[in-house]
Design an enzyme around this catalytic site. Structure first.
Site, mmCIF file in Angstrom:
data_model
loop_
_atom_site.group_PDB
_atom_site.id
_atom_site.type_symbol
_atom_site.label_atom_id
_atom_site.label_comp_id
_atom_site.label_asym_id
_atom_site.label_seq_id
_atom_site.Cartn_x
_atom_site.Cartn_y
_atom_site.Cartn_z
ATOM 1 N N ALA A 553 30.368 61.660 45.878
ATOM 2 C CA ALA A 553 30.572 62.758 45.464
ATOM 3 C C ALA A 553 29.655 63.097 44.185
ATOM 4 O O ALA A 553 28.663 63.756 43.987
ATOM 5 C CB ALA A 553 31.826 63.385 45.053
ATOM 6 N N TYR A 554 29.877 62.123 43.128
ATOM 7 C CA TYR A 554 29.230 62.058 41.943
ATOM 8 C C TYR A 554 27.534 62.041 42.251
ATOM 9 O O TYR A 554 26.912 62.717 41.658
ATOM 10 C CB TYR A 554 29.666 60.904 40.910
ATOM 11 N N SER A 555 27.142 60.932 42.946
ATOM 12 C CA SER A 555 25.803 60.763 43.361
ATOM 13 C C SER A 555 25.069 61.914 43.708
ATOM 14 O O SER A 555 23.946 62.494 43.687
ATOM 15 C CB SER A 555 25.496 59.464 44.244
ATOM 16 N N SER A 557 26.163 65.100 43.928
ATOM 17 C CA SER A 557 26.248 66.331 43.019
ATOM 18 C C SER A 557 25.108 66.287 41.964
ATOM 19 O O SER A 557 24.440 67.114 41.831
ATOM 20 C CB SER A 557 27.423 66.373 42.195
ATOM 21 N N LYS A 558 24.660 64.896 41.453
ATOM 22 C CA LYS A 558 23.858 64.864 40.495
ATOM 23 C C LYS A 558 22.369 64.898 41.225
ATOM 24 O O LYS A 558 21.441 65.402 40.547
ATOM 25 C CB LYS A 558 23.989 63.545 39.869
#
Ligand code: ZN
Length: 657
Positions: A553-555, A557-558
């Site tokens: 999710a983090y990767s 989103s970035k």
């Protein structure tokens, strides 16, 4: 007018100079007497010099000191007999006068003596107090001001006609004192300037000031010219943010550089801006010479009237002809704008300057309305205003001020400003002279710093209405937006795709991507009007070029944010907005990296904490400050020809390289 003398407090100040410090502070506490370094005080003391010879000295307030907070070190000791002799000269230019003051001090480390030092010297009293009392000026700045002053004070004060502060005023006062000073006199009124009181002790001189100003206040009250009733302004007209932003852009253009424009929407300011006679009242000039440099004349315009820029142009053309001196930034720009819909707007090269103008004009409104109620406000004659604006000393001051920091007059908005990289960005941008608006969902952001160039706003960036309100606050406080740092983000706990639910996925997307989109969309019309071009810095992540397992999710989103920034670079180039991205990695001095977490992580790799922190090609630690400094530089001239770039700040990562 309240007498603030307090026996117990006063007992803590022993000796002539300390007593001088104490009553100077008392004067400084009352903003209707002195403000922002205005006013000055002195004491005459005889001291033995290094040769053992007795010498009479004038300890007079030094420039750069504020009476409210003055200390003994704020008074400059100048040889009294020399000052008295200077007053006998036929002529002395102001730079020559300052040279004499500075070269006849007995302490090389003392501040530059006040330009009114000679005036203090020629008054034959131990203590001399000088203020720019609002009440006294309201009385003198009327058609028959001098007559009114005589009515109030009879023969207890010496009256001095208006002369610009400096040597000529000191010489004239010396002459009048020699010829007309009597035993009955306890003070001296300088028309359109202020009032002096004097006495044998600090207390006597102070209490005479309070008594004299009290009489002027009583006179105004008696003439129904004290409580100047102003009609409540009609129900609020909605403020169009873009009007303020356009106005700031216009003023910045004429000032030759970005300025801070601060809007006051309090009842008094708005009522004054809608005064039926405002066009005449506001165009007459400042109340006292001390205020000229900052307030100048007040262009009054309604923003609903098209062509405000032309009105400005007309105003500046007139000023250019009159000045005939090299223009310094802001020299020709207005300091106060009164608008019936917006209220009072004050202009400054910095947020602090704009706040000073606000304070001064707030008092000027009282003076104007009270003088008007007395029968008609009269400012200084036009010629005198320009004499003061461009007199030698002020010019010298401007020349000395040097090159301002890179972001002077500019405004930056930083999301996620309460901690970590965002918090470090606040410092980096402040250090470069920018006014900073910090947003954070953490309410610590509101009280992070207490200074006029910082505005912390509690804001949930995922709520568009909340972001809109924050931008409104930023525009009201500083006038617009030049730079944006998209930093707010979440770093969720590790989770493999097999276990990743929509709820978590959307939460991360919402903060890291959607919120940035909202800030970009709502900020775009403001950034478009930035004098030096808009600038956006995106705090990305190493995970964009080199994602890690368990951080889907983090990767993602970035990466989405990264792509959003690249498209913005393409779309916004024509609006002169640059957008660049930083990809930090392993920044451990942020809230989530407690020493406990660090130790656990390091252990799982079989490393010490130090080894873990410097696990990169250069074997260096990367701090929040490193990232923040680079973010600020990306908004500066070094990156003026760069947009759409992505820059790692990670000590070198093998997977990225
Ligand atoms: Zn003065």
């Amino acid at each position: 007018m309240q007498n603030l003398w307090n026996e117990i407090e006063a007992a803590g100040f022993q000796g002539d100079l300390q007593q001088r410090v104490y009553t100077s502070r008392l004067l400084g506490r009352d903003t209707t007497l002195v403000m922002h370094g205005g006013g000055n005080t002195s004491v005459k003391i005889t001291e033995k010099n290094i040769l053992g010879i007795e010498e009479a000295l004038l300890y007079v307030k030094g420039s750069g000191w504020d009476l409210e907070f003055i200390e003994a070190a704020g008074f400059a000791p100048v040889r009294l007999d020399h000052l008295v002799k200077l007053a006998k000269l036929k002529e002395l230019s102001d730079p020559e006068m300052v040279n004499e003051l500075k070269t006849h001090m007995t302490n090389a480390a003392a501040p530059t003596p006040s330009v009114e030092a000679i005036l203090h010297a020629v008054l034959p009293f131990k203590y001399v107090d000088h203020t720019h009392s609002d009440a006294v000026i309201a009385v003198t700045n009327t058609a028959n001001g001098e007559q009114r002053i005589r009515e109030i004070y009879g023969d207890s004060v010496l009256i001095v006609p208006y002369v610009m502060p400096g040597f000529d005023l000191a010489r004239m006062c010396a002459d009048l004192i020699e010829r007309y000073l009597t035993d009955r006199m306890v003070g001296m009124v300088l028309l359109s300037h202020g009032i002096f009181s004097f006495g044998a002790t600090a207390r006597e001189s102070y209490e005479r000031m309070i008594e004299l100003v009290g009489r002027a206040e009583y006179y105004l009250k008696h003439a129904q010219a004290w409580d100047v009733v102003q009609a409540e302004p009609p129900t609020d007209v909605p403020v169009h943010l873009q009007d303020i932003v356009r106005l700031r852009a216009g003023i910045s253009q004429f000032a030759g550089g970005p300025v801070i424009l601060s809007t006051q929407r309090d009842t008094k300011s708005r009522a004054f801006a809608r005064h039926p006679d405002i066009a005449r009242l506001s165009q007459q000039g400042p109340a006292t010479p001390d205020h000229v440099i900052r307030t100048k004349r007040v262009p009054m315009l309604g923003l609903d009237v098209p062509g405000y820029a032309e009105q400005y142009k007309k105003y500046f053309d007139v000023n250019d002809k009159l000045s005939g001196v090299g223009k310094t930034m802001l020299d020709a720009a207005p300091r106060v704008v009164l608008d019936p819909a917006l209220g009072m707007l004050t202009v400054g090269r910095t947020a602090k300057d704009a706040a000073i103008v606000r304070d001064i004009y707030d008092h000027t409104i009282d003076i104007i309305l009270r003088a008007t109620a007395l029968g008609g406000y009269r400012a200084l004659p036009e010629k005198d205003i320009f004499d003061v604006e461009y007199w030698d000393l002020e010019q010298a001051k401007l020349r000395k001020s040097g090159k301002p920091p890179a972001f002077t007059g500019e405004v930056v908005l930083i999301s996620g400003a309460a901690s970590g990289i965002g918090r470090a960005c606040v410092d980096s941008f402040l250090a470069r002279g920018a006014a900073v608006v910090g947003l954070d969902i953490n309410d610590a952001v509101a009280t992070l710093l207490d200074r006029p160039d910082y505005c912390g706003l509690i804001c949930d960036v995922t709520d568009e209405a909340s972001v809109q309100r924050a931008l409104e606050q930023a525009v009201l406080r500083f006038g617009g937006l030049d730079m944006l740092v998209l930093n707010a983000g979440v770093f969720p706990p590790s989770c493999n795709i097999a276990d990743l639910h929509y709820e978590e996925w959307w939460r991360v997307m919402n903060v890291n991507v959607d919120a940035s989109l909202a800030l970009m969309r709502l900020g775009h019309p403001l950034l478009k009007l930035a004098q030096n071009g808009g600038r956006v810095v995106v705090i990305g992540s190493k995970n964009v070029p080199a994602p890690g397992p368990g951080a889907a999710a983090y990767s993602a989103s970035k990466a989405a944010l990264n792509q959003l920034a690249r498209v913005a670079a393409l779309e916004w180039g024509r609006d002169n907005i640059r957008i660049n991205t930083l990809h930090p990695n392993a920044v451990f001095d942020t809230g989530i990296w407690t020493s406990e977490v660090l130790e656990t992580r390091a252990q799982s790799y079989g490393l010490t904490v130090d080894e873990y922190k410097t696990r990169n090609v250069l074997k260096v630690q990367v701090t929040s400050q490193d990232v923040a400094e680079l973010a600020a530089e990306m908004c500066g001239p070094l990156f003026a020809r760069t947009t759409g770039a992505q820059l790692p700040v990670d000590g070198g990562n093998e997977r990225v390289i």
